[in-house]
Design a protein around this motif. Sequence first.
Motif, PDB file in Angstrom:
ATOM      1  N   ARG A 193       0.988  -1.166  -0.049  1.00 52.00           N
ATOM      2  CA  ARG A 193      -0.036   0.100  -0.050  1.00 52.00           C
ATOM      3  C   ARG A 193       0.901   1.289   0.070  1.00 52.00           C
ATOM      4  O   ARG A 193       0.654   2.128  -0.626  1.00 52.00           O
ATOM      5  N   ALA A 194       1.865   1.345   0.724  1.00 49.99           N
ATOM      6  CA  ALA A 194       3.049   2.440   0.832  1.00 49.99           C
ATOM      7  C   ALA A 194       3.657   2.675  -0.485  1.00 49.99           C
ATOM      8  O   ALA A 194       3.387   3.617  -0.896  1.00 49.99           O
ATOM      9  N   ALA A 195       3.739   1.587  -1.350  1.00 46.30           N
ATOM     10  CA  ALA A 195       4.330   1.727  -2.716  1.00 46.30           C
ATOM     11  C   ALA A 195       3.471   2.346  -3.547  1.00 46.30           C
ATOM     12  O   ALA A 195       3.790   3.354  -4.309  1.00 46.30           O
ATOM     13  N   ARG A 196       1.968   1.964  -3.346  1.00 46.26           N
ATOM     14  CA  ARG A 196       1.016   2.508  -4.300  1.00 46.26           C
ATOM     15  C   ARG A 196       0.867   4.012  -3.921  1.00 46.26           C
ATOM     16  O   ARG A 196       0.881   5.143  -5.040  1.00 46.26           O
ATOM     17  N   ILE A 197       0.981   4.262  -2.612  1.00 47.12           N
ATOM     18  CA  ILE A 197       0.449   5.928  -2.206  1.00 47.12           C
ATOM     19  C   ILE A 197       1.620   6.739  -2.601  1.00 47.12           C
ATOM     20  O   ILE A 197       1.679   7.950  -3.151  1.00 47.12           O
ATOM     21  N   ALA A 198       2.979   6.172  -2.500  1.00 44.72           N
ATOM     22  CA  ALA A 198       4.198   6.827  -2.590  1.00 44.72           C
ATOM     23  C   ALA A 198       4.368   6.975  -4.108  1.00 44.72           C
ATOM     24  O   ALA A 198       4.968   8.020  -4.496  1.00 44.72           O
ATOM     25  N   GLY A 199       4.149   5.958  -4.710  1.00 42.14           N
ATOM     26  CA  GLY A 199       4.339   6.276  -6.255  1.00 42.14           C
ATOM     27  C   GLY A 199       3.595   7.235  -6.962  1.00 42.14           C
ATOM     28  O   GLY A 199       3.834   7.962  -7.766  1.00 42.14           O
ATOM     29  N   LEU A 200       2.054   7.199  -6.397  1.00 37.87           N
ATOM     30  CA  LEU A 200       1.221   8.480  -6.722  1.00 37.87           C
ATOM     31  C   LEU A 200       1.589   9.741  -6.416  1.00 37.87           C
ATOM     32  O   LEU A 200       1.831  10.598  -7.484  1.00 37.87           O
ATOM     33  N   LEU A 201       2.280  10.058  -5.312  1.00 37.10           N
ATOM     34  CA  LEU A 201       3.039  11.005  -5.014  1.00 37.10           C
ATOM     35  C   LEU A 201       4.026  11.524  -5.794  1.00 37.10           C
ATOM     36  O   LEU A 201       4.328  12.534  -6.209  1.00 37.10           O
ATOM     37  N   ALA A 202       4.766  10.554  -6.128  1.00 37.34           N
ATOM     38  CA  ALA A 202       6.024  10.627  -6.940  1.00 37.34           C
ATOM     39  C   ALA A 202       5.698  11.234  -8.378  1.00 37.34           C
ATOM     40  O   ALA A 202       6.487  11.852  -8.920  1.00 37.34           O
ATOM     41  N   MET A 203       4.683  10.517  -8.933  1.00 40.71           N
ATOM     42  CA  MET A 203       4.188  10.846 -10.208  1.00 40.71           C
ATOM     43  C   MET A 203       3.588  12.204 -10.225  1.00 40.71           C
ATOM     44  O   MET A 203       3.798  13.086 -11.337  1.00 40.71           O
ATOM     45  N   VAL A 204       2.527  12.514  -9.456  1.00 42.71           N
ATOM     46  CA  VAL A 204       2.169  13.800  -9.320  1.00 42.71           C
ATOM     47  C   VAL A 204       3.466  14.999  -8.915  1.00 42.71           C
ATOM     48  O   VAL A 204       3.237  15.986  -9.778  1.00 42.71           O
ATOM     49  N   GLY A 205       4.186  14.493  -8.104  1.00 45.20           N
ATOM     50  CA  GLY A 205       5.422  15.805  -7.921  1.00 45.20           C
ATOM     51  C   GLY A 205       6.251  15.934  -8.878  1.00 45.20           C
ATOM     52  O   GLY A 205       7.060  16.836  -8.875  1.00 45.20           O
ATOM     53  N   PHE A 206       6.407  15.015  -9.962  1.00 45.35           N
ATOM     54  CA  PHE A 206       7.189  15.081 -10.956  1.00 45.35           C
ATOM     55  C   PHE A 206       7.141  16.411 -11.911  1.00 45.35           C
ATOM     56  O   PHE A 206       8.011  16.998 -12.431  1.00 45.35           O
ATOM     57  N   ILE A 207       5.767  17.075 -11.515  1.00 48.63           N
ATOM     58  CA  ILE A 207       5.418  18.350 -12.204  1.00 48.63           C
ATOM     59  C   ILE A 207       6.707  19.594 -11.882  1.00 48.63           C
ATOM     60  O   ILE A 207       6.857  20.291 -12.544  1.00 48.63           O
ATOM     61  N   ASN A 208       7.145  19.212 -10.670  1.00 50.52           N
ATOM     62  CA  ASN A 208       8.127  20.162 -10.085  1.00 50.52           C
ATOM     63  C   ASN A 208       9.439  20.013 -10.700  1.00 50.52           C
ATOM     64  O   ASN A 208      10.151  20.968 -10.670  1.00 50.52           O
ATOM     65  N   ILE A 209       9.641  18.982 -11.406  1.00 52.91           N
ATOM     66  CA  ILE A 209      11.182  18.832 -12.000  1.00 52.91           C
ATOM     67  C   ILE A 209      11.137  19.732 -13.289  1.00 52.91           C
ATOM     68  O   ILE A 209      12.448  20.625 -13.170  1.00 52.91           O
ATOM     69  N   PRO A 210      10.308  19.854 -14.429  1.00 53.45           N
ATOM     70  CA  PRO A 210      10.560  21.104 -15.186  1.00 53.45           C
ATOM     71  C   PRO A 210      10.501  22.273 -14.830  1.00 53.45           C
ATOM     72  O   PRO A 210      10.918  23.345 -15.044  1.00 53.45           O
ATOM     73  N   ILE A 211       9.677  22.585 -13.639  1.00 57.97           N
ATOM     74  CA  ILE A 211       9.577  23.924 -12.941  1.00 57.97           C
ATOM     75  C   ILE A 211      11.036  24.126 -12.300  1.00 57.97           C
ATOM     76  O   ILE A 211      11.351  25.437 -12.581  1.00 57.97           O
ATOM     77  N   ILE A 212      11.772  23.185 -11.858  1.00 62.77           N
ATOM     78  CA  ILE A 212      13.153  23.527 -11.151  1.00 62.77           C
ATOM     79  C   ILE A 212      14.062  23.911 -12.606  1.00 62.77           C
ATOM     80  O   ILE A 212      14.657  24.890 -12.454  1.00 62.77           O
TER      81      ILE A 212
END
Lengths: 251, 38
Positions: A151-170
């Motif tokens: 379950r941790a992998a599912r939730i953390a994975g979702l956060l990681a994919m949504v948070g990827f939006i920050n990489i092009p911003i940086i």
Amino acid sequence: MITWLANPARFVRFARIASPILAACAALAIGAGLWLGLIASPAEQYQGDSVRIMYVHVPSMWIAMMAYTGIAISSLIAYVWRHPLADSVAKNCALPGAGFTLAGLITGSLWGSVTWMTYWEWDGRMTSTLVLLFIYIGYLSIWAIMADKKRAARIAGLLAMVGFINIPIIKFSVDWWDDTLHQKASISTPGAPGLGPEFLTPLFFMMFGFSCLFGWVVINGVLADINSAKRDATQRARDKVKPATVTVETV
Amino acid sequence: MLPDYGDFNAIILISYGVTFAIVIGLIVHTVLRKSRHK
């Protein structure tokens, strides 16, 4: 390649060869980078010796963004193809990623203190990098506090994919917002007033060394996860075949 | 020995110190995990 490595037995065989090579490359490249960066390279015309901070700041930020990209891609692979090692790769990218983000923020702040006369400015590049550190902390916290690791992998994975939006911003923040103190990309942009080879050589040695070190950390982290899973499976099998114990009450 | 960087001695030392403290921490963490799960 990804599908080939998704098999744990094949990954172990690959890791046994790759791990010592990465460790040796990291040690040699970082050693050479340190010597070149701290001793052999000259001071810069305008920044003086403070330019030497670049040899740890830029590689740290490079790993910080590369690690996060690795987490997002591995999480996507885990979601779409359910490769058994993808979640483990993502999880093991997070700690070095967070560590190097922290190093990048501290070294950048110190560098700014002598070149911009301020430790911190709430501009696009610095703020989005701080957000990256918070995302890393959130990601690691999910893995740490949840007992059910699937379950941790599912939730953390979702956060990681949504948070990827920050990489092009940086990456593009210095181009999108003009009121930034941070300089624009000078290494990757063709035709930009770039750095001379005397500065680029130690920088590339350090970037290569840090990349090899990052690879070594991730590979050995995944190996540790595989060994831990094997041990758990063996323990469960042993528990299943263990004969029921009979308690005899003695008078 | 390292050369004298003048006014930048302290920030260069802290920058490299912080970065390599994190690098060494990662190496130690990885080695400990590896030996624990052998």
